[in-house]
Scaffold this motif. Structure first.
Motif, short mmCIF file in Angstrom:
data_model
loop_
_atom_site.label_atom_id
_atom_site.label_comp_id
_atom_site.label_asym_id
_atom_site.label_seq_id
_atom_site.Cartn_x
_atom_site.Cartn_y
_atom_site.Cartn_z
N LEU A 141 31.05 29.25 34.64
CA LEU A 141 30.31 30.29 34.89
C LEU A 141 29.79 30.34 36.11
N GLN A 143 27.54 32.30 38.91
CA GLN A 143 26.72 33.58 39.03
C GLN A 143 27.00 34.01 40.65
N ARG A 148 20.70 35.83 35.14
CA ARG A 148 21.20 36.04 33.74
C ARG A 148 20.24 34.94 33.09
N CYS A 204 23.97 42.36 37.48
CA CYS A 204 24.39 41.21 37.94
C CYS A 204 25.97 40.89 37.80
N THR A 206 29.21 37.96 37.45
CA THR A 206 29.50 36.65 37.18
C THR A 206 30.98 36.28 36.92
N SER A 208 34.03 33.99 35.51
CA SER A 208 34.28 33.05 34.58
C SER A 208 35.76 32.24 34.94
#
Length: 395
Positions: A141, A143, A148, A204, A206, A208
């Motif tokens: 993950l 950022q 988060r 935010c 992100t 993955s």
């Protein structure tokens, strides 16, 4: 691969990560990917969710036990009517559509490329989340923007209770064990089965990076299908040593042994397993296949563009794998599920193409001193598997 420090692992070597963390325990790496924030904007991600060929969804939280799932494609009207907080947009396979995101995969050479699934991007408003859950696969993950809060919990499996009657998988009982606030550039690695719960502290983004983990059912089903296409259709069950049975309805142990032998023979041919794996694991995740260029390149065209230092990139959805001998010399080359015949002299080019996604034209020029390697590269360009970018190469 030498035990050199890798930025994506915070200076840890690949060997140390694989030995101590991969599929074993989580790892938080601070500021491991500072460039992630510049790859794309939230508006661009929302734009991808309007495309009916791209898989997307929105998850809204109304309460800890009340979640709503919306499936894309979406339209601008929907976005105008969303609440200011408590929702998340998720778009699958963003790496297939945004070359800059695809280049993130270059940071993971220590994981076999066939294990990589795709890069999903999520944009969350304040308090946005997809709920406490677990995955059956490994994930990094990354950022990109905003902050988060991640809570990690218990180990889970397919017997772990979920909240009923929801369109998403939310754990019924989440037990937080540790907690981190992640900032732009931070990377969190999670092995399969670890419960996790991420909540946006502000708007935010992100990324993955998910890894393929085919189920045993999927493996068996696809291999049986492959075998059925390549087996001798006229070869049948036989029992010349059949003995008289007291009851014709009885399936004797000898009959079971014979069928077991047939099935064992199907999976005892290692070369067929290799061929099946290469075809299965190199299939593209989504259709359609790469688009070829409007006009075919000639070998001279390719040499000219390489000499002019134009960048080359693997088509973002394409998967390249090879089967090698015990000296790691490529023998069979698969691209997007299809086998491509190669000559031994093209081995260095095949290894280079499989190792990277973004290609140095100077290095390719060296390989293309071989006419056969030039022919192979030209063929891949004309298939659309590799393409020339508009800009010149920069290290």
């Amino acid at each position: 691969m030498t035990a050199q420090p890798l930025p994506i692992l915070g200076g840890m070597s690949a060997e140390e990560f694989l030995q101590d963390y991969w599929q074993k325990k989580p790892l938080l790496i601070r500021n491991a990917c500072p460039e992630a924030g510049s790859l794309m904007e939230a508006e661009e991600l929302a734009g991808l969710s309007l495309d009916d060929t791209i898989e997307s969804r929105i998850i809204l939280e109304r309460s800890p036990i009340d979640w709503e799932l919306k499936l894309g494609p979406f339209d601008n009207k929907l976005y105008k009517n969303l609440p200011p907080t408590h929702w998340t947009l998720l778009v699958q396979a963003v790496d297939h559509h945004v070359p800059a995101v695809s280049n993130l995969l270059e940071a993971f050479p220590f994981i076999p490329s066939w294990r990589i699934d795709d890069i999903m991007a999520s944009f969350a408003t304040k308090d946005g989340s997809v709920g406490p859950h677990f995955d059956y696969y490994d994930v990094f993950l990354i950022q990109a923007d905003g902050q988060r809060r991640w809570q990690l919990g218990q180990r889970c499996d397919d017997q772990t209770p979920l909240l009923p009657n929801l369109g998403i998988r939310v754990l019924k009982d989440f037990q937080a064990i540790e907690e981190w606030i992640v900032n732009p550039g931070d990377v969190l690695y999670l092995p399969p089965g670890i419960a996790h719960y991420g909540v946006a502290l502000n708007n935010c983004m992100t990324y993955s990076v998910g890894f393929r983990a085919p189920s045993e059912h999927e493996i068996l089903s696809d291999f049986v299908h492959h075998s059925s296409l390549h087996q001798n259709q006229d070869k049948r069950y036989s029992d010349p040593d059949l003995l008289l049975q007291e009851n014709p309805g009885w399936i004797s142990p000898q009959a079971v042994d014979r069928v077991q032998e047939i099935l064992q023979n199907m999976v005892s041919d290692r070369s067929q397993i290799e061929i099946w794996m290469a075809g299965y694991l190199s299939q593209t995740k989504y259709e359609p296949q790469p688009e070829p260029p409007e006009e075919d390149y000639s070998g001279n065209d390719v040499l000219d563009l390489l000499a002019e230092n134009y960048s080359l990139h693997r088509e973002e959805s394409s998967r390249l794998v090879y089967i090698a001998d015990n000296q790691n010399h490529p023998e069979i080359f698969f691209i997007n599920g299809e086998q491509l015949e190669i000559l031994p002299i093209t081995e260095p080019l095949v290894l280079f193409l499989c190792q990277h996604r973004y290609y140095d034209p100077a290095q390719l020029s060296i390989y293309c001193r071989s006419p056969d390697s030039l022919a192979l590269l030209t063929r891949l360009l004309n298939m659309g598997v590799i393409y020339f970018e508009e800009d010149q190469f920069q290290n």
